[in-house]
Design an enzyme around this catalytic site. Structure first.
Site, short mmCIF file in Angstrom:
data_model
loop_
_atom_site.label_atom_id
_atom_site.label_comp_id
_atom_site.label_asym_id
_atom_site.label_seq_id
_atom_site.Cartn_x
_atom_site.Cartn_y
_atom_site.Cartn_z
CG ASN A 1 29.99 95.11 65.75
OD1 ASN A 1 29.89 95.09 66.84
ND2 ASN A 1 31.16 94.63 64.98
CG ASP A 2 31.58 93.13 61.99
OD1 ASP A 2 31.02 94.30 61.95
OD2 ASP A 2 32.55 92.59 61.91
CB SER B 1 33.49 89.41 62.49
OG SER B 1 32.68 90.41 62.82
NE ARG C 1 39.66 93.23 62.93
CZ ARG C 1 40.65 94.41 63.01
NH1 ARG C 1 41.78 93.79 63.74
NH2 ARG C 1 40.50 95.61 62.82
CG ASP C 2 37.08 90.49 60.67
OD1 ASP C 2 36.68 90.04 62.02
OD2 ASP C 2 37.27 91.44 60.53
C1 FRU Z 1 34.23 95.18 61.79
C2 FRU Z 1 35.03 94.69 63.04
C3 FRU Z 1 35.74 93.31 62.91
C4 FRU Z 1 35.81 92.55 64.11
C5 FRU Z 1 34.54 93.04 64.58
C6 FRU Z 1 34.60 93.32 65.97
O1 FRU Z 1 33.20 95.95 61.97
O2 FRU Z 1 35.99 95.52 63.54
O3 FRU Z 1 36.94 93.28 62.08
O4 FRU Z 1 35.91 91.39 63.98
O5 FRU Z 1 34.08 94.20 63.97
O6 FRU Z 1 33.20 93.56 66.83
#
Ligand code: FRU
Length: 490
Positions: free
Chosen positions: A21-22, A81, A145-146
């Site tokens: 994903n990200d 992330s 997060r992130d």
């Molecule tokens: C966004 C997310 C982030 C998180 C990650 C987990 O797509 O939900 O907020 O850090 O993916 O994989």
């Protein structure tokens, strides 16, 4: 990884296997290599078990897969992330003997709390050591997060989401290890259910020497088309506070598969981004996992500007493919210098990499007196299976651009919305580009003021492009080319 599969994009990044994903930690290293890390589940083709996968490139198209960069210590806290920076002045103290130190800042997601951890690298970001003093930032929150970190004049800045409180918090630090809260940017734009993956980036104002700041944010679920999408706020930043120019909500991409976009660190005011080209609504369900053992693609790398367009109210984010010209075949497969008011251009794009692009430039458009059917549109189809994607622009009246993947078989309610559209304000010119790469289509219009990203999974490769004009004014001039794109995974 085997990159020959039927669904495998040939010039977009996709993981060797497993689920992605990200995009995470994107930065340009001291030797001119771009690093792309990404949320990665190496052991299954569905989300979970989050690691940081890693790939490198010197041109943002030709990627080399690298060993996993960050792995969880145990199965109760995952590596979510985050971002990465270079620390040439050794503010962190980790790098007494080098000027090319790299620090990754990421969320450690445990069952009770999400906290911000860091890890440092002596070798340009290929291997990392987790900091013994982790976490560097915790707030007693399960939805925190992130972190996206960057250097501002004389200090580090972090923007990080309190996801379910709709707060983007800004923290500052002298050294990446101790952080102080500076301000909040809260309840802006479309809220969705959660705020995720914030970015704060300085970028050029198109066609000028000025720069502005952009707060970029991803919301999930609850996007207007369902699931997840990105939005942005143009504004100013003084090192501690971000101020948006207005309260408007601006969606970044009018397709459905553009999420968690991140901007590279270390490219100055050249703002280069890559997004995850999927949607939390169906990313676990698409057929590449069962069929080919990998799940999810990144968007094209994009160059970004802010633009106060004549056709728009206020500032708009302009996104264009980053230097795609390097992959374009020198000869066009089909072209016309003037399609005319009622014309057809046909291109057979079979036999190449499966990736190709359509470029259209219109001048001499006269909008007065046109019928509502006046349009310029394209059909990209498979001669074998008869599947198709259509798109184009209804020019007259309230002009709209659309993209429709409903003609791809198997694309049904599981994946939800098939047809996307965006309102355009036109004058006497218009342009658009369509990039197709086996299971992803990206459309850029009005010099990048509008972009749409959509994935599709056709039974047969799309091998035919038809461009049509209909009921336009007689003085119109339409220049169009279809060109093959060279794959980078061969
Ligand atoms: C966004 C997310 C982030 C998180 C990650 C987990 O797509 O939900 O907020 O850090 O993916 O994989």
């Amino acid at each position: 990884g085997d990159y020959s599969g039927h669904y495998r994009p040939q010039l977009h990044f996709s993981p060797p296997q497993g689920f992605m994903n990200d995009p995470n930690g994107m930065f340009l290293d001291a030797e001119g290599t771009y690093h792309l890390y990404y949320q990665y589940n190496p052991s299954a083709t569905i989300a979970g078990n989050q690691h940081w996968g890693h790939a490198t490139s010197t041109d943002l198209y030709t990627w080399e897969n690298q060993p996993i960069a960050l792995a969880p210590d145990n199965s109760t806290a995952y590596i979510f992330s985050g971002s990465a920076v270079t620390d040439p002045n050794n503010t962190s103290g980790f790098f007494p003997n080098q000027t090319n130190g790299v620090v990754a800042i990421y969320t450690l997601a445990g069952p009770q709390q999400q906290v911000q951890d860091i890890a440092y690298s002596y070798d340009n970001g290929y291997t990392f050591t987790k900091y013994a003093g982790n976490p560097v930032l915790s707030a007693g929150s399960a939805q925190f997060r992130d972190p996206k970190v960057f250097w501002y004049e004389d200090h580090w800045v972090m923007v990080v989401a309190f996801s379910q409180e709709f707060v983007l918090a800004i923290y500052t630090s002298p050294n990446l290890t101790s952080w102080s809260h500076a301000s909040n940017f809260s309840y802006h734009g479309l809220l969705g259910t959660q705020y995720e993956c914030p970015n704060l980036v300085e970028m050029q104002v198109y066609g000028s020497n000025e720069t502005m700041w952009l707060m970029y944010l991803s919301i999930n679920p609850g996007a207007p088309l369902g699931g997840s999408i990105g939005e942005y706020f143009p504004g100013s930043f003084n090192g501690t506070h971000f101020t948006a120019v207005d309260a408007a909500a601006r969606i970044a991409d009018w397709g459905k598969d553009n999420y968690a976009s991140q901007f590279f660190y270390g490219t100055g005011t050249e703002a280069i981004s890559i997004a995850w080209a999927s949607n939390w609504q169906y990313c676990n369900l698409v057929p590449t996992g069962p069929a080919e053992g990998w799940q999810s693609t990144m968007s094209l790398p994009r160059t970004n500007y802010l633009r106060q367009g004549a056709r728009n109210q206020g500032y708009t984010l302009v996104s264009l493919p980053y230097d795609l010209a390097r992959l374009r075949s020198s000869e066009s497969t089909a072209s016309t210098t003037n399609l005319g008011a009622n014309g057809t251009l046909f291109a057979d794009v079979s036999g190449g990499s499966g990736a190709f692009m359509l470029d259209v430039n219109v001048t001499g458009l006269n909008l007065t007196g046109l019928s509502n059917t006046a349009s310029i549109n394209f059909t990209i189809s498979s001669s074998g299976s008869r599947e198709s994607i259509t798109g184009g622009i209804f020019v007259a009246g309230d002009s709209t651009m659309w993209l429709d993947r409903g003609g791809i078989s198997g694309w049904d309610n599981v994946y939800n919305t098939n047809r996307f559209s965006t309102a355009l304000v036109l004058n006497n010119t218009l342009d658009f580009q369509v990039v197709v790469d086996r299971s992803i289509i990206e459309v850029f219009a009005l010099e990048g003021e509008r972009s749409a990203t959509a994935v599709y999974y056709s039974e047969a490769l799309l091998d035919t492009v038809v461009l049509r004009s209909g009921n336009l004014n007689s003085g119109v001039s339409i220049n169009a080319q279809v060109r093959m794109l060279n794959g980078t995974w061969g």
